[in-house]
Scaffold this motif. Sequence first.
Motif, short mmCIF file in Angstrom:
data_model
loop_
_atom_site.label_atom_id
_atom_site.label_comp_id
_atom_site.label_asym_id
_atom_site.label_seq_id
_atom_site.Cartn_x
_atom_site.Cartn_y
_atom_site.Cartn_z
N LYS A 157 28.88 38.53 28.32
CA LYS A 157 29.13 39.54 29.36
C LYS A 157 30.43 39.22 30.11
CE LYS A 157 25.16 39.31 31.47
NZ LYS A 157 24.05 39.62 32.39
N TRP A 158 30.67 37.95 30.38
CA TRP A 158 31.88 37.52 31.08
C TRP A 158 33.12 37.96 30.29
CZ3 TRP A 158 32.16 34.86 35.74
CH2 TRP A 158 33.41 34.38 36.10
N LYS A 159 33.06 37.77 28.98
CA LYS A 159 34.20 38.10 28.14
C LYS A 159 34.35 39.61 27.91
CE LYS A 159 34.39 33.68 25.74
NZ LYS A 159 35.78 33.35 26.05
N CYS A 160 33.25 40.33 27.84
CA CYS A 160 33.30 41.76 27.51
C CYS A 160 33.46 42.66 28.73
CB CYS A 160 32.04 42.17 26.76
SG CYS A 160 31.96 41.55 25.09
N GLN A 161 33.12 42.17 29.89
CA GLN A 161 33.21 42.99 31.10
C GLN A 161 33.93 42.25 32.23
OE1 GLN A 161 29.03 44.13 31.82
NE2 GLN A 161 29.66 46.21 31.28
N PRO A 162 35.22 42.00 32.04
CA PRO A 162 35.94 41.25 33.08
C PRO A 162 35.93 41.94 34.44
CG PRO A 162 37.44 42.08 31.40
CD PRO A 162 36.06 42.35 30.91
N GLU A 163 35.83 43.26 34.43
CA GLU A 163 35.83 44.01 35.69
C GLU A 163 34.52 43.84 36.47
OE1 GLU A 163 33.82 46.63 32.71
OE2 GLU A 163 35.54 45.26 32.65
N ARG A 164 33.46 43.35 35.82
CA ARG A 164 32.17 43.22 36.48
C ARG A 164 31.79 41.76 36.75
NH1 ARG A 164 27.64 46.90 34.64
NH2 ARG A 164 27.03 46.33 36.74
N ARG A 165 32.71 40.85 36.51
CA ARG A 165 32.43 39.43 36.73
C ARG A 165 31.99 39.20 38.16
NH1 ARG A 165 37.66 37.02 33.50
NH2 ARG A 165 36.85 37.52 31.42
N SER A 168 30.12 36.04 41.00
CA SER A 168 29.74 34.64 41.20
C SER A 168 28.35 34.39 40.65
CB SER A 168 29.82 34.28 42.68
OG SER A 168 28.98 35.12 43.44
N SER A 169 27.51 35.41 40.62
CA SER A 169 26.17 35.28 40.05
C SER A 169 26.23 34.89 38.58
CB SER A 169 25.40 36.60 40.22
OG SER A 169 24.19 36.56 39.51
N TRP A 170 27.14 35.51 37.83
CA TRP A 170 27.29 35.17 36.42
C TRP A 170 27.77 33.73 36.28
CZ3 TRP A 170 30.06 39.91 33.77
CH2 TRP A 170 29.19 41.00 33.75
N SER A 171 28.73 33.35 37.09
CA SER A 171 29.26 31.99 37.05
C SER A 171 28.17 30.97 37.35
CB SER A 171 30.40 31.87 38.07
OG SER A 171 30.94 30.59 38.07
N ILE A 172 27.36 31.25 38.35
CA ILE A 172 26.26 30.36 38.73
C ILE A 172 25.22 30.28 37.61
CG2 ILE A 172 24.28 30.15 40.30
CD1 ILE A 172 26.22 31.31 42.49
N THR A 173 24.92 31.41 36.98
CA THR A 173 23.96 31.41 35.87
C THR A 173 24.45 30.58 34.70
OG1 THR A 173 23.09 33.58 36.52
CG2 THR A 173 22.73 32.90 34.23
N ILE A 174 25.74 30.67 34.40
CA ILE A 174 26.31 29.87 33.31
C ILE A 174 26.17 28.38 33.62
CG2 ILE A 174 28.49 29.24 32.18
CD1 ILE A 174 29.20 32.31 32.36
N ASN A 213 35.58 26.91 31.73
CA ASN A 213 35.26 27.09 33.14
C ASN A 213 35.18 28.59 33.43
OD1 ASN A 213 34.94 26.94 35.89
ND2 ASN A 213 37.04 26.27 36.29
N TYR A 214 34.00 29.06 33.79
CA TYR A 214 33.81 30.46 34.14
C TYR A 214 33.63 30.53 35.65
CZ TYR A 214 33.15 30.95 29.14
OH TYR A 214 33.35 30.93 27.78
N SER A 215 34.74 30.71 36.31
CA SER A 215 34.71 30.70 37.78
C SER A 215 35.65 31.77 38.31
CB SER A 215 35.15 29.33 38.29
OG SER A 215 35.34 29.34 39.67
N LEU A 216 35.21 32.50 39.31
CA LEU A 216 36.07 33.50 39.94
C LEU A 216 37.18 32.84 40.74
CD1 LEU A 216 33.37 36.03 41.13
CD2 LEU A 216 34.88 36.24 39.16
N VAL A 217 36.93 31.65 41.25
CA VAL A 217 37.91 30.92 42.05
C VAL A 217 39.14 30.62 41.19
CG1 VAL A 217 38.37 28.80 43.32
CG2 VAL A 217 36.17 29.95 43.55
N ARG A 218 38.92 30.19 39.98
CA ARG A 218 40.00 29.86 39.06
C ARG A 218 40.90 31.06 38.84
NH1 ARG A 218 39.97 30.18 33.00
NH2 ARG A 218 38.18 31.42 33.54
N GLU A 219 40.30 32.27 38.73
CA GLU A 219 41.05 33.48 38.43
C GLU A 219 41.91 33.90 39.60
OE1 GLU A 219 38.20 36.40 37.28
OE2 GLU A 219 37.79 35.43 35.38
#
Length: 149
Positions: free
Chosen positions: A66-74, A76-82, A141-147
Amino acid sequence: MRTQQDWEWLAAGSEYLAAVAVQELLEEGKSMEAYEGLAFLIESMGKSKKLALRSQLIRLMSHVIKWKCQPERRSSSWSITIRSARREIEDLQEEVPSLNRAYIESVWDKCLGRAIEEAQEEMDKDCPITSLDWAEVFEENYSLVREKN
């Protein structure tokens, strides 16, 4: 004397009750019967840990997809789940060392197929991802902070 089916049923239904039954047999000096019960208990516990690991791996892969296919919907919940799924897998591996990388690789394709199905259903769209490698699942690293940097 318990039969094989009795032990299978008891161990699958309640690992605690199976352990108590083994303890009672040992206290009664029935070590052969206790050994048989213990074998079923160990097998049952191993199965439940394998199921838990596969479940966490599917959860992890699904969120990576989902992270890779929907960058517009990323989120912190997804990051935490990962991160959470990775930790759960690490915890299971500490508890049961045989659930190592080789085991994960042996169930990889099946879990990936299920993860793709789950991700596509949640996204309500097809996703071009048909494979993930180890680094994508366990190291990136799947983090919104990094982006934002």
